[in-house]
Write an enzyme that holds these catalytic residues in place. Structure first.
Site, PDB file in Angstrom:
ATOM      1  N   LYS A 152       0.823  -1.220   0.000  1.00 57.42           N
ATOM      2  CA  LYS A 152       0.000   0.000   0.000  1.00 57.42           C
ATOM      3  C   LYS A 152       0.856   1.269   0.000  1.00 57.42           C
ATOM      4  O   LYS A 152       0.510   2.254   0.659  1.00 57.42           O
ATOM      5  CB  LYS A 152      -0.961   0.022   1.204  1.00 57.42           C
ATOM      6  CG  LYS A 152      -1.907  -1.175   1.310  1.00 57.42           C
ATOM      7  CD  LYS A 152      -2.905  -0.997   2.448  1.00 57.42           C
ATOM      8  CE  LYS A 152      -3.681  -2.270   2.715  1.00 57.42           C
ATOM      9  NZ  LYS A 152      -4.626  -2.212   3.813  1.00 57.42           N
ATOM     10  N   ASP A 196      -7.601  -6.545  10.510  1.00 57.90           N
ATOM     11  CA  ASP A 196      -8.899  -5.921  10.247  1.00 57.90           C
ATOM     12  C   ASP A 196     -10.061  -6.914  10.199  1.00 57.90           C
ATOM     13  O   ASP A 196     -11.158  -6.598  10.635  1.00 57.90           O
ATOM     14  CB  ASP A 196      -8.867  -5.037   8.991  1.00 57.90           C
ATOM     15  CG  ASP A 196      -8.262  -5.729   7.800  1.00 57.90           C
ATOM     16  OD1 ASP A 196      -7.696  -6.827   7.963  1.00 57.90           O
ATOM     17  OD2 ASP A 196      -8.351  -5.182   6.693  1.00 57.90           O
TER      18      ASP A 196
HETATM   19  N1  LIG Z   1     -18.144   5.038  -3.714  1.00 61.30           N
HETATM   20  C1  LIG Z   1     -17.743   3.817  -4.040  1.00 61.30           C
HETATM   21  N2  LIG Z   1     -18.565   2.979  -4.687  1.00 61.30           N
HETATM   22  C2  LIG Z   1     -18.171   1.749  -5.005  1.00 61.30           C
HETATM   23  N3  LIG Z   1     -16.957   1.244  -4.763  1.00 61.30           N
HETATM   24  C3  LIG Z   1     -16.106   2.044  -4.141  1.00 61.30           C
HETATM   25  C4  LIG Z   1     -16.441   3.356  -3.737  1.00 61.30           C
HETATM   26  N4  LIG Z   1     -15.371   3.893  -3.128  1.00 61.30           N
HETATM   27  C5  LIG Z   1     -14.421   2.942  -3.158  1.00 61.30           C
HETATM   28  N5  LIG Z   1     -14.856   1.837  -3.771  1.00 61.30           N
HETATM   29  C6  LIG Z   1     -14.123   0.612  -4.015  1.00 61.30           C
HETATM   30  O1  LIG Z   1     -13.937  -0.044  -2.782  1.00 61.30           O
HETATM   31  C7  LIG Z   1     -12.619  -0.522  -2.667  1.00 61.30           C
HETATM   32  C8  LIG Z   1     -11.961   0.033  -1.422  1.00 61.30           C
HETATM   33  O2  LIG Z   1     -12.625  -0.492  -0.341  1.00 61.30           O
HETATM   34  P1  LIG Z   1     -12.400   0.095   1.123  1.00 61.30           P
HETATM   35  O3  LIG Z   1     -12.736   1.542   1.123  1.00 61.30           O
HETATM   36  O4  LIG Z   1     -13.148  -0.755   2.032  1.00 61.30           O
HETATM   37  O5  LIG Z   1     -10.835   0.061   1.276  1.00 61.30           O
HETATM   38  P2  LIG Z   1      -9.815  -0.929   1.873  1.00 61.30           P
HETATM   39  O6  LIG Z   1      -9.862  -0.827   3.349  1.00 61.30           O
HETATM   40  O7  LIG Z   1      -8.538  -0.624   1.175  1.00 61.30           O
HETATM   41  O8  LIG Z   1     -10.284  -2.382   1.424  1.00 61.30           O
HETATM   42  P3  LIG Z   1      -9.694  -3.710   2.052  1.00 61.30           P
HETATM   43  O9  LIG Z   1     -10.214  -3.750   3.461  1.00 61.30           O
HETATM   44  O10 LIG Z   1     -10.248  -4.801   1.197  1.00 61.30           O
HETATM   45  O11 LIG Z   1      -8.202  -3.593   1.999  1.00 61.30           O
HETATM   46  C9  LIG Z   1     -11.882  -0.142  -3.918  1.00 61.30           C
HETATM   47  O12 LIG Z   1     -11.832  -1.253  -4.777  1.00 61.30           O
HETATM   48  C10 LIG Z   1     -12.740   0.939  -4.530  1.00 61.30           C
HETATM   49  O13 LIG Z   1     -12.698   0.882  -5.949  1.00 61.30           O
END
Ligand SMILES: Nc1ncnc2c1ncn2[C@@H]1O[C@H](COP(=O)(O)OP(=O)(O)OP(=O)(O)O)[C@@H](O)[C@H]1O
Length: 432
Positions: A152, A196
């Site tokens: 990341k 998480d």
């Molecule tokens: N408004 C939205 N609508 C749909 N999908 C979204 C939106 N915002 C972000 N995403 C998608 O959701 C994902 C990110 O998810 P999240 O915000 O839960 O982050 P994360 O914590 O990095 O995820 P993870 O826990 O799987 O590592 C990305 O693939 C992104 O394209």
């Protein structure tokens, strides 16, 4: 038949599973059980399932910190009501992960807590404010709690290698507090560092009215569920046993349940038929369920399909992400695509989400069977992840494909709440 019609027909045949969902549920269940018994990298037990709320002392406060990515979140949480009294967040601008990285973060957190009256200065009080600290750390840790890799955008340094995350954060607090004791008149004990999916699971267990499976469908796909300790093979029982206080005797343990971080992204090798447009490198074969359900990969599959049928140019400027896919499934405003192709593109996005939802419904039912079908006629799922949260269509389709009722409940702030709950549950073993 129009060209559009024949593309849809071809994609329906390629994407929508021909297997009835009941068969897929059986196959997933077998694979989950086999991984639980044999896999050294997935289905790892993380902690005992909590069952004693009675230990909770309402006077204690927890400082929960969520290290999830470039935005650091923290909160003061009071229990047993599980109330966030104060929360804040800031961007991490420094990406080299060494002791300076942690010291800067801890200094910033202490400053913000002081500015909001949660940490007093020596002038203001004669009594040291005490905090238990819990951390959700969403980067891979080994069984000792040392960082294995960052990713990341972060660069890990050798300084971190021999130490656990808990030791690093504890020593940062000690340093920052001792250097600024006039300003930060407090004492801190770092208690739990969890990942998480465990945080989501713990939050689900205490926030949801019914026992739940926890699910993450964001960038990646993951789930957490509970099994009896006695189901575990010895190589999974022993490391967990070492983390428990000595008063847990073997006979008692066999009646306990453990939370298993199940890494469901790995599931489906012999069940999910990946198409050439699903392949985004070796990872797609290693993690078939993640590849067809997550916000990271599903949008890239859509892009591959649109390129394959010449529905977008090779140099298409817009990035394919979860947000775009969700907009397409709702057929909301079109600012990027050729008007003539737009309805077809929306239909393809919906087909991809339908396939994803079918397999998510199947894995949830398979997990429900393994955990003992607690609620008989419905499955309660506490979930997080922007990809699922922002897609009503995805949520509806999961319910549509499931043979039994699935109730999806979004768990806001679960990383912070789960970390705090972990510390509360273990608190009788800790002293500040
Ligand atoms: N408004 C939205 N609508 C749909 N999908 C979204 C939106 N915002 C972000 N995403 C998608 O959701 C994902 C990110 O998810 P999240 O915000 O839960 O982050 P994360 O914590 O990095 O995820 P993870 O826990 O799987 O590592 C990305 O693939 C992104 O394209």
């Amino acid at each position: 038949m129009t060209i559009e019609g024949s593309i849809v027909r071809e994609l329906v045949a390629l994407l929508l599973p021909s297997n009835p969902i009941a068969n897929v549920v059986d196959l997933f269940q077998e694979e989950l059980l086999s991984r639980l018994q044999t896999s050294e990298i997935s289905m790892l037990p993380q902690c005992l399932v909590p069952d004693e709320r009675s230990r909770w002392d309402p006077n204690d406060r927890i400082l929960a910190i969520d290290f999830g990515g470039t935005r650091l979140k923290f909160a003061i949480i009071s229990l047993p009501q599980i109330v966030i009294e104060f929360n804040d967040a800031f961007e991490l601008t420094y990406n080299v992960v060494d002791s300076t990285f942690f010291n800067e973060i801890i200094y910033k957190i202490c400053s913000k807590l002081a500015a909001n009256g949660y940490i007093k200065s020596k002038n203001e009080t004669s009594e040291v404010t005490k905090f238990f600290v819990s951390v959700t750390f969403s980067f891979p840790l080994n069984s000792k709690g040392q960082v294995v890799a960052m990713g990341k955008g972060f660069v890990m340094t050798h300084a971190l290698e021999a130490l656990t995350v808990k030791e690093v954060i504890q020593s940062s607090f000690q340093r920052i507090i001792s250097e600024n004791i006039e300003e930060f008149f407090c004492a801190v004990k770092v208690c739990d560092v969890i990942n998480d999916s465990i945080a989501v699971s713990l939050a689900g267990k205490f926030v949801c009215e019914h026992d739940s499976i926890s699910l993450i469908v964001g960038t990646g796909t993951n789930a957490c569920f509970e099994v009896p300790y006695g189901y575990l093979p010895p190589f999974k029982k022993d490391p967990l046993r070492e983390t428990l206080p000595p008063n847990y005797i073997k006979e008692t343990l066999n009646f306990k349940h453990v939370l298993v971080n199940s890494e469901i992204g790995f599931i489906g090798k012999d069940v999910i038929t990946l198409q050439p447009f699903d392949i985004h490198g070796q990872i797609s074969y290693e993690m078939p369920l993640e590849c067809i359900t997550s916000g990271k990969w599903l949008p890239l599959t859509l892009k591959n399909i649109l390129l394959q049928y010449n529905l977008i140019p090779q140099d298409f400027p817009k990035e394919f992400d979860g947000e775009l896919v969700c907009q397409l499934t709702e057929s909301s405003i079109n600012s990027w695509f050729n008007d003539q192709h737009y309805p077809l593109i929306c239909q393809i996005a919906r087909l991809l989400i339908k396939r994803a939802a079918f397999y998510i419904a199947a894995i949830l039912q398979a997990i429900d069977i393994i955990t003992g079908c607690k609620n008989y006629n419905f499955i309660h799922v506490g979930y997080v992840g922007s990809f699922l949260q922002h897609s009503t269509f995805y949520q509806e389709q999961i319910k549509y494909y499931s043979d039994i009722d699935i109730e999806l409940q979004f768990l806001n702030h679960s990383n912070l709440l789960g970390a705090a709950i972990a510390t509360y549950l273990n608190k009788s073993d800790k002293r500040l």
